[in-house]
Motif scaffolding. Structure first.
Motif, PDB file in Angstrom:
ATOM      1  N   THR A  24       0.832  -1.203   0.000  1.00  0.00           N
ATOM      2  CA  THR A  24       0.000   0.000   0.000  1.00  0.00           C
ATOM      3  C   THR A  24       0.870   1.259   0.000  1.00  0.00           C
ATOM      4  O   THR A  24       0.571   2.219  -0.719  1.00  0.00           O
ATOM      5  CB  THR A  24      -0.945   0.004   1.216  1.00  0.00           C
ATOM      6  N   ALA A  25       1.934   1.254   0.789  1.00  0.00           N
ATOM      7  CA  ALA A  25       2.856   2.396   0.798  1.00  0.00           C
ATOM      8  C   ALA A  25       3.487   2.591  -0.570  1.00  0.00           C
ATOM      9  O   ALA A  25       3.614   3.726  -1.063  1.00  0.00           O
ATOM     10  CB  ALA A  25       3.932   2.190   1.866  1.00  0.00           C
ATOM     11  N   TYR A  26       3.879   1.491  -1.206  1.00  0.00           N
ATOM     12  CA  TYR A  26       4.439   1.560  -2.564  1.00  0.00           C
ATOM     13  C   TYR A  26       3.404   2.143  -3.518  1.00  0.00           C
ATOM     14  O   TYR A  26       3.688   3.062  -4.292  1.00  0.00           O
ATOM     15  CB  TYR A  26       4.860   0.160  -3.014  1.00  0.00           C
ATOM     16  N   THR A 181      11.276   0.456  13.363  1.00  0.00           N
ATOM     17  CA  THR A 181      11.755  -0.336  12.229  1.00  0.00           C
ATOM     18  C   THR A 181      10.698  -0.414  11.139  1.00  0.00           C
ATOM     19  O   THR A 181      11.000  -0.247   9.951  1.00  0.00           O
ATOM     20  CB  THR A 181      12.129  -1.754  12.697  1.00  0.00           C
ATOM     21  N   VAL A 182       9.449  -0.665  11.527  1.00  0.00           N
ATOM     22  CA  VAL A 182       8.365  -0.752  10.538  1.00  0.00           C
ATOM     23  C   VAL A 182       8.206   0.575   9.806  1.00  0.00           C
ATOM     24  O   VAL A 182       8.005   0.599   8.587  1.00  0.00           O
ATOM     25  CB  VAL A 182       7.047  -1.192  11.204  1.00  0.00           C
ATOM     26  N   GLU A 183       8.303   1.673  10.526  1.00  0.00           N
ATOM     27  CA  GLU A 183       8.200   2.985   9.879  1.00  0.00           C
ATOM     28  C   GLU A 183       9.330   3.187   8.869  1.00  0.00           C
ATOM     29  O   GLU A 183       9.118   3.720   7.776  1.00  0.00           O
ATOM     30  CB  GLU A 183       8.237   4.081  10.944  1.00  0.00           C
ATOM     31  N   LYS A 188      10.989   3.081   3.044  1.00  0.00           N
ATOM     32  CA  LYS A 188      11.711   2.389   1.971  1.00  0.00           C
ATOM     33  C   LYS A 188      10.749   1.992   0.852  1.00  0.00           C
ATOM     34  O   LYS A 188      11.032   2.205  -0.341  1.00  0.00           O
ATOM     35  CB  LYS A 188      12.421   1.153   2.528  1.00  0.00           C
ATOM     36  N   ALA A 189       9.597   1.404   1.211  1.00  0.00           N
ATOM     37  CA  ALA A 189       8.609   1.007   0.206  1.00  0.00           C
ATOM     38  C   ALA A 189       8.088   2.233  -0.549  1.00  0.00           C
ATOM     39  O   ALA A 189       7.912   2.192  -1.776  1.00  0.00           O
ATOM     40  CB  ALA A 189       7.461   0.250   0.875  1.00  0.00           C
ATOM     41  N   GLY A 193       8.325   3.092  -4.516  1.00  0.00           N
ATOM     42  CA  GLY A 193       7.135   3.437  -5.288  1.00  0.00           C
ATOM     43  C   GLY A 193       7.289   4.742  -6.051  1.00  0.00           C
ATOM     44  O   GLY A 193       6.892   4.827  -7.224  1.00  0.00           O
ATOM     45  N   ARG A 194       7.857   5.733  -5.425  1.00  0.00           N
ATOM     46  CA  ARG A 194       8.062   7.019  -6.114  1.00  0.00           C
ATOM     47  C   ARG A 194       8.934   6.847  -7.342  1.00  0.00           C
ATOM     48  O   ARG A 194       8.710   7.438  -8.385  1.00  0.00           O
ATOM     49  CB  ARG A 194       8.705   8.030  -5.163  1.00  0.00           C
ATOM     50  N   ARG A 195       9.948   5.983  -7.211  1.00  0.00           N
ATOM     51  CA  ARG A 195      10.891   5.759  -8.320  1.00  0.00           C
ATOM     52  C   ARG A 195      10.435   4.654  -9.260  1.00  0.00           C
ATOM     53  O   ARG A 195      11.089   4.403 -10.264  1.00  0.00           O
ATOM     54  CB  ARG A 195      12.262   5.416  -7.737  1.00  0.00           C
ATOM     55  N   ALA A 196       9.304   4.011  -8.920  1.00  0.00           N
ATOM     56  CA  ALA A 196       8.822   2.859  -9.699  1.00  0.00           C
ATOM     57  C   ALA A 196       9.948   1.855  -9.897  1.00  0.00           C
ATOM     58  O   ALA A 196      10.159   1.316 -10.967  1.00  0.00           O
ATOM     59  CB  ALA A 196       8.253   3.303 -11.035  1.00  0.00           C
ATOM     60  N   ALA A 197      10.667   1.624  -8.824  1.00  0.00           N
ATOM     61  CA  ALA A 197      11.840   0.736  -8.853  1.00  0.00           C
ATOM     62  C   ALA A 197      11.512  -0.622  -8.259  1.00  0.00           C
ATOM     63  O   ALA A 197      10.513  -0.809  -7.594  1.00  0.00           O
ATOM     64  CB  ALA A 197      12.992   1.367  -8.095  1.00  0.00           C
TER      65      ALA A 197
END
Length: 197
Positions: A24-26, A181-183, A188-189, A193-197
């Motif tokens: 979802t974050a991605y 850590t989860v945050e 990271k996700a 997503g922003r970079r579509a990587a």
């Protein structure tokens, strides 16, 4: 920035999971950046996971969620799969999705093969990212298990149908991870997503 057509598949069968949060974050970051995103969530998809004994010449008709997934897979140029590592492999429902949806004529061509007899992949020109959650640290996955899950996904599933390269981002140890850590993992996700990587 070049926009991409991204298929995101949350492969965790539970309706709440770290895999779902990461995917979802991605998704949200990719959409905000202007990428075209299509979302699929295994926990919300209803289909028979069992391929059965019909064979390729008499395969079960695809249920609507599987047909939509396959159409979106054909559409996409980047595929994101979020999955937990369960018993060294994929959750049964995610594996069932691959068993049922990745069929000859749409995903690979058994009539045209390589010199070694490998069917021609039909879904080329796509890249992939796997968001892998587990309790097994990456170094153990590599040293003790030979990165089996990575080989299965990158070579025997996605690579077999033409999706390559497949890149992995590991999130471990997942059970008992601190909120901090989860945050960090969510950031990271989102960055991926922003970079579509």
């Amino acid at each position: 920035m070049l926009t991409r057509k991204i298929l995101i598949l949350n492969g965790h069968p539970g309706d709440r999971s770290l895999s779902k949060s990461l995917s979802t974050a991605y998704r949200d970051a990719a959409s905000t950046q202007g990428h075209e995103v299509r979302w699929h969530d295994v926990s919300e998809m209803e289909f028979d996971m069992d391929y059965g004994m019909g064979g390729y010449s008499n395969a079960k008709p695809l249920e609507a969620p599987l047909e939509q997934f396959l159409s979106d897979l054909e559409w996409a140029d980047h595929v994101v799969v979020a999955t937990p590592l369960w018993w060294g492999a994929l959750p049964a429902k995610l594996k069932g999705l691959f068993d049922r949806a990745l069929l000859p004529g749409r995903a690979f061509d058994t009539r045209n093969t390589s010199l070694m007899g490998v069917p021609l992949p039909l879904l080329t020109g796509k890249t992939a990212r796997v968001l892998l959650t587990s309790d097994t640290p990456s170094i153990y996955l590599r040293l003790f298990y030979g990165n089996a899950i990575k080989k299965i996904l990158s070579r025997q599933i996605l690579g077999f149908i033409g999706v390559k390269p497949t890149r992995f981002t590991a999130f471990a140890s997942a059970t008992g991870a601190s909120a901090e850590t989860v945050e960090k993992w969510m950031r990271k996700a989102s960055d991926l997503g922003r970079r579509a990587a």
